[in-house]
Structures are given as C-alpha cells and as structure tokens.
Motif scaffolding. Sequence first.
Motif, PDB file in Angstrom:
ATOM      1  N   PRO A  49       0.724  -1.376   0.046  1.00  0.00           N
ATOM      2  CA  PRO A  49      -0.094   0.049  -0.041  1.00  0.00           C
ATOM      3  C   PRO A  49       0.757   1.376   0.137  1.00  0.00           C
ATOM      4  O   PRO A  49       0.448   2.389  -0.139  1.00  0.00           O
ATOM      5  N   PHE A  50       2.277   1.184   0.251  1.00  0.00           N
ATOM      6  CA  PHE A  50       2.944   2.286   0.610  1.00  0.00           C
ATOM      7  C   PHE A  50       3.987   2.571  -0.621  1.00  0.00           C
ATOM      8  O   PHE A  50       4.883   3.471  -0.550  1.00  0.00           O
ATOM      9  N   VAL A  51       3.899   1.807  -1.603  1.00  0.00           N
ATOM     10  CA  VAL A  51       5.065   1.792  -2.733  1.00  0.00           C
ATOM     11  C   VAL A  51       4.324   1.864  -4.100  1.00  0.00           C
ATOM     12  O   VAL A  51       3.044   1.396  -3.981  1.00  0.00           O
ATOM     13  N   PRO A  52       4.742   2.569  -5.009  1.00  0.00           N
ATOM     14  CA  PRO A  52       4.021   2.426  -6.324  1.00  0.00           C
ATOM     15  C   PRO A  52       3.855   0.953  -6.817  1.00  0.00           C
ATOM     16  O   PRO A  52       4.591   0.065  -6.947  1.00  0.00           O
ATOM     17  N   LEU A  53       2.722   0.856  -7.605  1.00  0.00           N
ATOM     18  CA  LEU A  53       2.246  -0.326  -8.379  1.00  0.00           C
ATOM     19  C   LEU A  53       3.184  -0.521  -9.353  1.00  0.00           C
ATOM     20  O   LEU A  53       3.316   0.636 -10.261  1.00  0.00           O
ATOM     21  N   PRO A  54       3.992  -1.287  -9.804  1.00  0.00           N
ATOM     22  CA  PRO A  54       4.734  -1.385 -11.156  1.00  0.00           C
ATOM     23  C   PRO A  54       3.918  -1.136 -12.218  1.00  0.00           C
ATOM     24  O   PRO A  54       2.611  -1.804 -12.590  1.00  0.00           O
ATOM     25  N   PRO A  55       4.470  -0.608 -13.194  1.00  0.00           N
ATOM     26  CA  PRO A  55       3.807  -0.477 -14.448  1.00  0.00           C
ATOM     27  C   PRO A  55       3.567  -1.453 -15.376  1.00  0.00           C
ATOM     28  O   PRO A  55       4.461  -2.813 -15.012  1.00  0.00           O
ATOM     29  N   ALA A  56       2.712  -1.563 -16.412  1.00  0.00           N
ATOM     30  CA  ALA A  56       2.710  -2.865 -17.110  1.00  0.00           C
ATOM     31  C   ALA A  56       4.030  -3.146 -17.744  1.00  0.00           C
ATOM     32  O   ALA A  56       4.156  -4.498 -17.951  1.00  0.00           O
ATOM     33  N   GLY A  57       4.905  -2.433 -18.116  1.00  0.00           N
ATOM     34  CA  GLY A  57       5.830  -2.877 -18.603  1.00  0.00           C
ATOM     35  C   GLY A  57       6.935  -3.645 -17.727  1.00  0.00           C
ATOM     36  O   GLY A  57       7.822  -4.364 -18.332  1.00  0.00           O
ATOM     37  N   ALA A  58       6.883  -3.752 -16.490  1.00  0.00           N
ATOM     38  CA  ALA A  58       7.621  -4.213 -15.432  1.00  0.00           C
ATOM     39  C   ALA A  58       7.097  -5.707 -15.463  1.00  0.00           C
ATOM     40  O   ALA A  58       7.611  -6.441 -14.746  1.00  0.00           O
ATOM     41  N   TRP A  59       5.620  -6.047 -15.407  1.00  0.00           N
ATOM     42  CA  TRP A  59       5.015  -7.161 -15.024  1.00  0.00           C
ATOM     43  C   TRP A  59       5.617  -8.643 -15.684  1.00  0.00           C
ATOM     44  O   TRP A  59       5.836  -9.438 -15.113  1.00  0.00           O
ATOM     45  N   PRO A  60       6.087  -8.399 -16.913  1.00  0.00           N
ATOM     46  CA  PRO A  60       6.408  -9.766 -17.566  1.00  0.00           C
ATOM     47  C   PRO A  60       7.920  -9.925 -16.950  1.00  0.00           C
ATOM     48  O   PRO A  60       8.125 -11.117 -16.717  1.00  0.00           O
ATOM     49  N   TYR A  61       8.594  -9.057 -16.580  1.00  0.00           N
ATOM     50  CA  TYR A  61       9.994  -9.382 -15.961  1.00  0.00           C
ATOM     51  C   TYR A  61       9.559  -9.861 -14.391  1.00  0.00           C
ATOM     52  O   TYR A  61      10.196 -10.851 -14.071  1.00  0.00           O
ATOM     53  N   GLY A 163      16.914  -6.806 -12.616  1.00  0.00           N
ATOM     54  CA  GLY A 163      17.735  -5.733 -12.728  1.00  0.00           C
ATOM     55  C   GLY A 163      16.910  -4.801 -13.992  1.00  0.00           C
ATOM     56  O   GLY A 163      16.877  -3.718 -13.974  1.00  0.00           O
ATOM     57  N   LEU A 164      16.540  -5.523 -14.951  1.00  0.00           N
ATOM     58  CA  LEU A 164      15.959  -4.968 -16.071  1.00  0.00           C
ATOM     59  C   LEU A 164      14.345  -4.462 -15.526  1.00  0.00           C
ATOM     60  O   LEU A 164      13.964  -3.580 -16.169  1.00  0.00           O
ATOM     61  N   GLY A 165      13.830  -5.518 -14.813  1.00  0.00           N
ATOM     62  CA  GLY A 165      12.606  -5.149 -14.356  1.00  0.00           C
ATOM     63  C   GLY A 165      12.339  -3.946 -13.507  1.00  0.00           C
ATOM     64  O   GLY A 165      11.547  -3.219 -13.583  1.00  0.00           O
ATOM     65  N   ALA A 166      13.391  -3.802 -12.475  1.00  0.00           N
ATOM     66  CA  ALA A 166      13.423  -2.927 -11.751  1.00  0.00           C
ATOM     67  C   ALA A 166      13.588  -1.417 -12.305  1.00  0.00           C
ATOM     68  O   ALA A 166      12.918  -0.371 -12.064  1.00  0.00           O
ATOM     69  N   ARG A 167      14.566  -1.550 -13.494  1.00  0.00           N
ATOM     70  CA  ARG A 167      14.723  -0.326 -14.219  1.00  0.00           C
ATOM     71  C   ARG A 167      13.507   0.023 -15.088  1.00  0.00           C
ATOM     72  O   ARG A 167      12.964   1.412 -15.060  1.00  0.00           O
ATOM     73  N   ALA A 168      12.619  -0.857 -15.728  1.00  0.00           N
ATOM     74  CA  ALA A 168      11.470  -0.727 -16.134  1.00  0.00           C
ATOM     75  C   ALA A 168      10.567  -0.158 -15.428  1.00  0.00           C
ATOM     76  O   ALA A 168       9.503   0.622 -15.758  1.00  0.00           O
ATOM     77  N   SER A 169      10.326  -0.556 -14.269  1.00  0.00           N
ATOM     78  CA  SER A 169       9.353  -0.098 -13.191  1.00  0.00           C
ATOM     79  C   SER A 169       9.622   1.405 -12.795  1.00  0.00           C
ATOM     80  O   SER A 169       8.533   1.914 -12.386  1.00  0.00           O
ATOM     81  N   GLY A 170      10.907   1.647 -12.730  1.00  0.00           N
ATOM     82  CA  GLY A 170      11.267   3.045 -12.158  1.00  0.00           C
ATOM     83  C   GLY A 170      10.973   3.273 -10.624  1.00  0.00           C
ATOM     84  O   GLY A 170      11.137   4.151 -10.427  1.00  0.00           O
ATOM     85  N   ALA A 171      10.637   2.170  -9.971  1.00  0.00           N
ATOM     86  CA  ALA A 171      10.529   1.986  -8.533  1.00  0.00           C
ATOM     87  C   ALA A 171      11.010   0.786  -8.004  1.00  0.00           C
ATOM     88  O   ALA A 171       9.762  -0.280  -7.896  1.00  0.00           O
ATOM     89  N   PRO A 172      11.945   0.675  -7.692  1.00  0.00           N
ATOM     90  CA  PRO A 172      12.584  -0.689  -7.376  1.00  0.00           C
ATOM     91  C   PRO A 172      11.911  -1.321  -6.043  1.00  0.00           C
ATOM     92  O   PRO A 172      11.863  -2.589  -5.787  1.00  0.00           O
ATOM     93  N   PHE A 173      11.403  -0.453  -5.149  1.00  0.00           N
ATOM     94  CA  PHE A 173      10.860  -1.109  -3.758  1.00  0.00           C
ATOM     95  C   PHE A 173       9.352  -1.477  -4.066  1.00  0.00           C
ATOM     96  O   PHE A 173       8.916  -2.412  -3.427  1.00  0.00           O
TER      97      PHE A 173
END
Length: 281
Positions: A49-61, A163-173
């Motif tokens: 609840p306190f961190v951003p939801l990963p965007p669609a581009g990060a979910w495949p990773y 590593g690629l997924g965290a970069r794609a998400s823009g929000a590692p946490f």
Amino acid sequence: MTPGVAAAVLVAAVTHACWNAIAHRITDKLVGFTLIAGGGMLIGLAMAPFVPLPPAGAWPYLLVSSALHIVYYALLMTSFRLGDFGQAYPIARGTAPLVVTLFAALFAHEVPDGWAAAGIALSCAGLTGVAVWGLRGRRPNWAAIRAALATGLAIAAYTVVDGLGARASGAPFGYIAWLMVVQGGVIPAYAVWRWRGRTVETLRPVALLGLLGGFLSVAAYGLVLWAQTKAELAPVAALRESSIIVGAAIGAVLFKERFGAPRIVAAGLLVVGIGLMLHTG
C-alpha cells in the motif's frame, strides 16, 4: 558505482549470508524455506500500500522472475541438504557474477572490459578450489556440486531479469514488494498441502527464526534491486558476492565446518576476482 551504492550492496551481502545461514540452520529445509518465503510475502503485502504499483512494462519481468525464484529456492534447498554450507554457498554465489557478466553483455549491452575478464578467470579458479577442498581422498559429492552450480545459474538469471525489471518499473521498492507477493506464496502453499493439517505444529518450533530469515531476505534483495537501478548489473552482482567470505566464515564458526588454508586461498581468489570485476566502469 558511488560509495553509497557500494555500501548498500555490502550491507546486502552480509544480510544475504545471514539469511542463508538461517536457512541452512533449520534442519527441515521445507520448513525453513516455507517460513522465509512466507515471511517475504507478508512483508511484501505490508509494503504494497505504500509503494508504487509496477507499471505494465515491468510485469513480464516480475512474473518471469517469480518463476525463476521458485526454481532457485528448490535448488538452494537441495544444495543445502546435500552439501556443507561453507561449500554450497560459495559455489552457488560465486557462479552467479560470472554468468551475470555474460547475461548483462547479451541482454543489457553492458560489455565487460579486460579487468572484468581477468576477474572472471580468477573467480573460476577460486570456485574450483572451493568445490574440491575437503575431499581428502574421498570422491567428490557431484550431486551437491551440481546443485550448487545450478543454483548459481538460477541466481544469475533472476538477477538480470530483476535488474531490467526494476529499471522498467522506475520504482525498485514497488517491484520488490510485488515480487515477494507473487512468488512468496508458492512454497508455503505446497507445504500446507503436504502437511495436511499439521502446518502450525510443524512450523512453530522455528517460526521466529524462519521469519527473521524472511525479513533479512527481503532487505538484502531490496537493497540489491535499488543498486541495480543506479549502477551496471555485473559490478553490483560481483560486489554482492563478497558475501562468499561471510558465508564461509559462518560455516566455520557456527556449523564447525573445516575452513583450512586451501579454502582461504580459494576464497581469496574469488574476492580478488570480484574486485577486478568491480573495476569495470
């Protein structure tokens, strides 16, 4: 890599060795990894609840990584069951930065320089020493060595994917929180099915220790994912594996496993090799 990023990865290395020691300490590996994975899932749910939801581009990773983590847990359980902690842990962790270097070049276009190539050669020599030390005329436990090497390959695969997924998400946490939620329930679900009504009594004796392992696991990997958004994948993976020395020391002190001069030399080669790989960039 800035000093702050390097410090975060070093903290992650020590934390990682500690939770792996906890996993090895718990005799029933399914119990240990049920608590560690389940504890990670609970922490992910608390963070969500306190961190951003990963965007669609990060979910495949994230989904691929979840599958790789499940394979990793299964292989790690096997390697800890078959081999000494002071042998299985260095082989598994030492293999990972070698393969991450290759994967990062192929998939992230992060090509190592000559220093990294020298580091890979020294690390391979160290790995060989760790693998064969302690045999003293006995036949190698190839099953344990193969399990540890396979664990290292799984580590390398999810390291690059994350590593690629965290970069794609823009929000590692946010990424780590949802990764824990998605992959953390599989092993506990299997355990509940297998134990059929005996889950609580099976977990109770080591529940606090196992849940501590879950907390340390999330903390260690969260720091690494954050670092991978700030620096190249291979140097971060290499520095994280300084946990090899911590793991070998834990094996000698807590589990009374032989360390010995040959293993000191082998571990030293691994550290020097990792240091050379850190020279990249």
